[in-house]
Design a protein around this motif. Structure first.
Motif, mmCIF file in Angstrom:
data_model
loop_
_atom_site.group_PDB
_atom_site.id
_atom_site.type_symbol
_atom_site.label_atom_id
_atom_site.label_comp_id
_atom_site.label_asym_id
_atom_site.label_seq_id
_atom_site.Cartn_x
_atom_site.Cartn_y
_atom_site.Cartn_z
ATOM 1 N N ASN A 70 -8.016 16.303 -7.414
ATOM 2 C CA ASN A 70 -7.255 15.384 -8.254
ATOM 3 C C ASN A 70 -8.101 14.875 -9.428
ATOM 4 O OD1 ASN A 70 -5.160 15.669 -6.466
ATOM 5 N ND2 ASN A 70 -5.445 13.682 -5.507
ATOM 6 N N THR A 97 -2.320 3.573 -10.262
ATOM 7 C CA THR A 97 -2.527 2.293 -9.574
ATOM 8 C C THR A 97 -3.383 1.340 -10.416
ATOM 9 O OG1 THR A 97 -4.369 3.283 -8.365
ATOM 10 C CG2 THR A 97 -2.233 3.229 -7.269
ATOM 11 N N HIS A 128 1.151 7.170 -6.458
ATOM 12 C CA HIS A 128 0.042 8.117 -6.612
ATOM 13 C C HIS A 128 0.495 9.550 -6.334
ATOM 14 C CE1 HIS A 128 -3.974 9.765 -6.486
ATOM 15 N NE2 HIS A 128 -3.715 10.247 -5.289
ATOM 16 N N VAL A 129 1.261 9.730 -5.271
ATOM 17 C CA VAL A 129 1.733 11.075 -4.910
ATOM 18 C C VAL A 129 2.655 11.622 -5.988
ATOM 19 C CG1 VAL A 129 3.173 12.330 -3.262
ATOM 20 C CG2 VAL A 129 1.417 10.784 -2.433
ATOM 21 N N LYS A 149 0.830 -1.208 0.000
ATOM 22 C CA LYS A 149 0.000 0.000 0.000
ATOM 23 C C LYS A 149 0.866 1.259 0.000
ATOM 24 C CE LYS A 149 -4.188 -1.647 0.267
ATOM 25 N NZ LYS A 149 -5.148 -1.443 -0.791
ATOM 26 N N THR A 150 1.989 1.222 0.720
ATOM 27 C CA THR A 150 2.863 2.400 0.764
ATOM 28 C C THR A 150 3.479 2.668 -0.605
ATOM 29 O OG1 THR A 150 4.707 1.028 1.514
ATOM 30 C CG2 THR A 150 3.421 2.153 3.200
ATOM 31 N N ASP A 151 3.795 1.601 -1.356
ATOM 32 C CA ASP A 151 4.337 1.778 -2.702
ATOM 33 C C ASP A 151 3.298 2.398 -3.631
ATOM 34 O OD1 ASP A 151 6.686 0.563 -1.832
ATOM 35 O OD2 ASP A 151 5.992 -1.427 -2.436
ATOM 36 N N GLU A 152 2.047 1.913 -3.521
ATOM 37 C CA GLU A 152 0.972 2.487 -4.326
ATOM 38 C C GLU A 152 0.772 3.957 -3.983
ATOM 39 O OE1 GLU A 152 -2.666 0.329 -4.063
ATOM 40 O OE2 GLU A 152 -1.860 -1.418 -5.114
ATOM 41 N N LYS A 153 0.837 4.275 -2.707
ATOM 42 C CA LYS A 153 0.667 5.658 -2.264
ATOM 43 C C LYS A 153 1.778 6.553 -2.826
ATOM 44 C CE LYS A 153 -1.047 8.617 0.892
ATOM 45 N NZ LYS A 153 -2.358 9.150 0.833
ATOM 46 N N ARG A 154 3.020 6.054 -2.791
ATOM 47 C CA ARG A 154 4.137 6.834 -3.332
ATOM 48 C C ARG A 154 3.972 7.086 -4.825
ATOM 49 N NH1 ARG A 154 9.055 3.770 -0.408
ATOM 50 N NH2 ARG A 154 8.867 4.774 1.608
#
Length: 135
Positions: free
Chosen positions: A71, A84, A50-51, A43-48
């Motif tokens: 967004n 994602t 996305h950001v 999830k943290t990789d997906e968040k990065r």
């Protein structure tokens, strides 16, 4: 690096947003997702991802976070899908290619490999197929 090469074009306010979106989809996003078929995505990789994507898209549109533009509006004006979703699509494409291979191929044999876990774990291990589709 690819971003810096095309930044003169993508950050130019005279360029149409639709063209900027096409440049993003054909040049920048493939570089961001290179090799993503084999990542063990958290999830943290997906968040990065996305950001980073939203930072690039806002920069292309000439919008800052202080402007309080949503967004969804930025994505809609550039006609760009979330990174994602593309990540999951790439993984499904790769999985389909592996499933169509013959039974003797290495990747096909590894996908069906089962390893007995001898050690106790405090948390449940991630399965190979967890990243392919939502449960």
């Amino acid at each position: 690096m690819k971003w810096r090469q095309v930044t003169g074009t993508t950050c130019d306010p005279r360029m149409p947003l639709k063209l900027k979106g096409k440049i993003y989809k054909s040049v920048i996003r493939p570089v961001m997702l290179y090799g993503s078929e084999c990542w063990a995505v958290k999830k943290t990789d997906e968040k990065r991802l996305h950001v980073a994507e939203m930072r690039l898209l806002r920069w292309m549109c000439g919008v800052t976070r202080m402007d309080k533009v949503r967004n969804e509006y930025i994505r809609g004006s550039l006609k760009v899908a979330p990174v994602t979703e593309k990540l999951k699509g790439n993984r499904l494409t790769w999985y389909g290619q592996v499933k169509r291979r013959d039974e003797t191929h290495v990747t096909k044999r590894i996908m069906s490999l089962h390893v007995d876990d001898k050690m106790e774990r405090e948390r449940e291990a991630k399965e190979k197929m967890d990243g392919l589709c939502e449960k």
